[in-house]
Design a protein around this motif. Structure first.
Motif, short mmCIF file in Angstrom:
data_model
loop_
_atom_site.label_atom_id
_atom_site.label_comp_id
_atom_site.label_asym_id
_atom_site.label_seq_id
_atom_site.Cartn_x
_atom_site.Cartn_y
_atom_site.Cartn_z
N VAL A 1 0.87 -1.18 0.00
CA VAL A 1 0.00 0.00 0.00
C VAL A 1 0.91 1.22 0.00
O VAL A 1 1.61 1.48 0.97
N ARG A 2 0.86 1.96 -1.09
CA ARG A 2 1.88 2.99 -1.27
C ARG A 2 1.45 3.96 -2.36
O ARG A 2 0.67 3.60 -3.24
N ALA A 3 1.91 5.17 -2.30
CA ALA A 3 1.71 6.10 -3.40
C ALA A 3 2.88 5.95 -4.37
O ALA A 3 3.89 5.34 -4.05
N ASP A 4 2.74 6.53 -5.55
CA ASP A 4 3.77 6.44 -6.59
C ASP A 4 4.91 7.40 -6.25
O ASP A 4 4.80 8.60 -6.45
N ASN A 5 6.01 6.87 -5.73
CA ASN A 5 7.11 7.71 -5.29
C ASN A 5 7.90 8.32 -6.44
O ASN A 5 8.55 9.34 -6.27
N VAL A 6 7.85 7.69 -7.61
CA VAL A 6 8.44 8.31 -8.79
C VAL A 6 7.71 9.61 -9.10
O VAL A 6 8.33 10.64 -9.42
N GLY B 1 2.68 16.20 3.39
CA GLY B 1 1.32 16.69 3.55
C GLY B 1 0.88 16.81 4.99
O GLY B 1 -0.31 16.73 5.30
N ILE B 2 1.84 17.05 5.89
CA ILE B 2 1.54 17.20 7.31
C ILE B 2 1.01 18.61 7.59
O ILE B 2 1.25 19.54 6.81
N PRO B 3 0.29 18.80 8.69
CA PRO B 3 -0.23 20.14 9.02
C PRO B 3 0.85 21.22 9.08
O PRO B 3 0.60 22.37 8.70
N GLN B 4 2.04 20.85 9.55
CA GLN B 4 3.12 21.84 9.65
C GLN B 4 3.52 22.37 8.28
O GLN B 4 3.87 23.54 8.13
N GLU B 5 3.49 21.51 7.27
CA GLU B 5 3.80 21.97 5.90
C GLU B 5 2.70 22.91 5.40
O GLU B 5 2.98 23.93 4.76
N PHE B 6 1.46 22.55 5.69
CA PHE B 6 0.34 23.40 5.26
C PHE B 6 0.46 24.79 5.90
O PHE B 6 0.22 25.81 5.25
N GLN C 1 1.23 12.91 1.00
CA GLN C 1 1.30 11.47 1.11
C GLN C 1 0.15 11.01 2.02
O GLN C 1 0.02 11.51 3.13
N PRO C 2 -0.70 10.08 1.58
CA PRO C 2 -1.96 9.81 2.28
C PRO C 2 -1.84 8.94 3.53
O PRO C 2 -2.08 7.73 3.50
N ALA C 3 -1.51 9.55 4.65
CA ALA C 3 -1.38 8.81 5.92
C ALA C 3 -2.67 8.11 6.29
O ALA C 3 -2.66 6.97 6.79
N ASP C 4 -3.80 8.78 6.07
CA ASP C 4 -5.09 8.18 6.42
C ASP C 4 -5.40 6.97 5.55
O ASP C 4 -5.83 5.92 6.02
N ALA C 5 -5.14 7.11 4.24
CA ALA C 5 -5.40 6.01 3.31
C ALA C 5 -4.42 4.85 3.52
O ALA C 5 -4.78 3.69 3.33
N TYR C 6 -3.19 5.16 3.91
CA TYR C 6 -2.24 4.10 4.23
C TYR C 6 -2.80 3.22 5.35
O TYR C 6 -2.75 1.98 5.29
N ALA C 7 -3.32 3.86 6.39
CA ALA C 7 -3.88 3.11 7.52
C ALA C 7 -5.13 2.35 7.10
O ALA C 7 -5.30 1.16 7.42
N LYS C 8 -6.01 3.01 6.37
CA LYS C 8 -7.27 2.39 5.96
C LYS C 8 -7.04 1.17 5.07
O LYS C 8 -7.58 0.08 5.34
N TYR C 9 -6.25 1.34 4.02
CA TYR C 9 -6.10 0.24 3.07
C TYR C 9 -5.10 -0.81 3.53
O TYR C 9 -5.16 -1.96 3.09
N TRP D 1 -5.92 15.18 4.28
CA TRP D 1 -5.85 14.68 5.66
C TRP D 1 -5.10 15.65 6.57
O TRP D 1 -5.38 15.73 7.76
N GLY D 2 -4.14 16.40 6.01
CA GLY D 2 -3.38 17.35 6.81
C GLY D 2 -4.23 18.47 7.39
O GLY D 2 -3.81 19.16 8.32
N ASN D 3 -5.44 18.65 6.85
CA ASN D 3 -6.36 19.66 7.38
C ASN D 3 -7.37 19.07 8.36
O ASN D 3 -8.24 19.77 8.86
N THR D 4 -7.27 17.76 8.61
CA THR D 4 -8.24 17.12 9.49
C THR D 4 -7.64 16.70 10.84
O THR D 4 -8.35 16.16 11.68
#
Length: 354
Positions: free
Chosen positions: A146-151, A269-274, A288-296, A349-352
């Motif tokens: 479960v991963r995003a496309d790092n390229v 995509g952390i709140p600190q970056e936002f 980077q989808p931290a929430d989706a990483y956990a979910k999927y 997710w960084g806004n939630t």
């Protein structure tokens, strides 16, 4: 995610893991670095062990917080998470501890793409399915990555910087090159710049996902290259704060749009970056989808524990399962570019999270 820059290091870790596995088999104790909380019930499939790479990054702290919530929503009985504390050998110990405590499934975020195979081999021998999150193992057996496309991370960063900086020096602060994430982001950025923006000169800092290393090397580089025009941070969770502090200490932290501003694009995509984007300290990040990483991660381990098999193709959640060169399957989750224009998007997710 988190130096380890060669196969030699990985081989040493794997060799040590054989001895570790034998020793751990004599013990039923867990890692001393347990954190987090258990999730919901799995309807009889058994407990799932969740092994984290580190907890010093806000990204992984967020993922850790999502795990029990997503486990509950997916109907998975997740044990307390285990923090391997940036140590690949400790991660193998943690995996073995979980296996010897009787887990029926494992969700692991590998630290070292090669060394993790020692833990995957142990799981396969015990008939325990594994889902890898964030980092694809080089070899071994996993039900899904479960991963995003790092390229795409490296390419998006390149294209954003190239669109803002037309010529001159740019820096990429790289991750650990023992991780496929660090290698793919680095090579993609490098290749894209060479192909599309030949007037840019790329300077590189191997920082191994370590904030102190990033700060020290960036400070040294800026002393000899005060004319830097852009910076690519491969992991905002560990590199953002030291980068901003280093720039500030040198009088080089200028607001976006102002004279002397150094264009900065990050990953996580952390709140600190936002917040830094809103303040004009940095310009963009790839979420980077931290929430989706956990979910999927939970979704696939539950299915794998029931014996379900997967195949390449489009998913029902806006991603695509692809077959990697090593034969593993990877669900490549979306990772949008965030700039001042869309930083307020409430679906990020960084806004939630706080």
């Amino acid at each position: 995610m988190a130096g380890r820059t060669s196969g030699t290091r990985s081989q040493a870790v794997r060799a040590a893991a054989v001895a570790v596995g034998a020793a751990v088999a004599l013990s039923a104790c867990g890692s001393t670095k347990d954190t987090g909380a258990s999730g919901g019930k799995s309807g009889g499939e058994g407990e799932v062990g969740v092994v984290l790479p580190l907890l010093t990054s806000p990204f992984w702290q967020a993922y850790n917080d999502y795990v029990p919530k997503k486990a509950k929503s997916e109907g998975v009985d997740a044990r307390k998470t285990v923090n391997s504390n940036s140590d690949p050998a400790q991660q193998i110990t943690d995996i073995n501890n979980q296996l010897n405590q009787g887990v029926k499934g494992l969700v692991v975020a590998p630290l070292d793409s090669t060394a993790i195979s020692a833990g995957l081999d142990q799981a396969e021998r015990k008939g325990v399915p594994v889902v890898a999150v964030d980092v694809a193992p080089k070899e071994g057996k996993v039900a899904m990555v479960v991963r995003a496309d790092n390229v795409a991370y490296g390419q998006k960063a390149c294209e954003y910087l190239g669109g803002k900086v037309k010529s001159g020096k740019v820096v990429q602060v790289m991750g650990d090159l023992a991780s496929v994430n660090g290698r793919e982001r680095s090579q993609a950025f490098r290749t894209c710049v060479k192909k599309k923006y030949p007037k840019l000169k790329v300077l590189e800092i191997p920082a191994k996902w370590e904030s102190d290393t990033a700060a020290s090397k960036l400070d040294t580089l800026l002393n000899s290259n005060p004319d830097i025009k852009g910076i690519y941070l491969q992991a905002g969770g560990v590199y953002l704060a030291p980068t901003l502090q280093t720039l500030k200490s040198k009088g080089m932290l200028k607001k976006a749009g102002g004279k002397g501003h150094i264009t900065v694009v990050s990953n996580d995509g952390i709140p600190q970056e936002f917040n830094a984007i809103r303040k004009g300290q940095i310009d963009a990040t790839v979420s980077q989808p931290a929430d989706a990483y956990a979910k999927y991660g939970m979704h696939y381990i539950k299915a794998a524990m029931k014996g379900q098999k997967f195949k390449p193709g489009k998913t029902d959640h806006g991603s695509e399962i692809v077959k990697l060169p090593n034969g593993m399957l990877e669900d490549q989750l979306p990772a949008p570019l965030v700039t001042r224009k869309n930083v307020g998007d409430k679906s990020l997710w960084g806004n939630t999270v706080k």
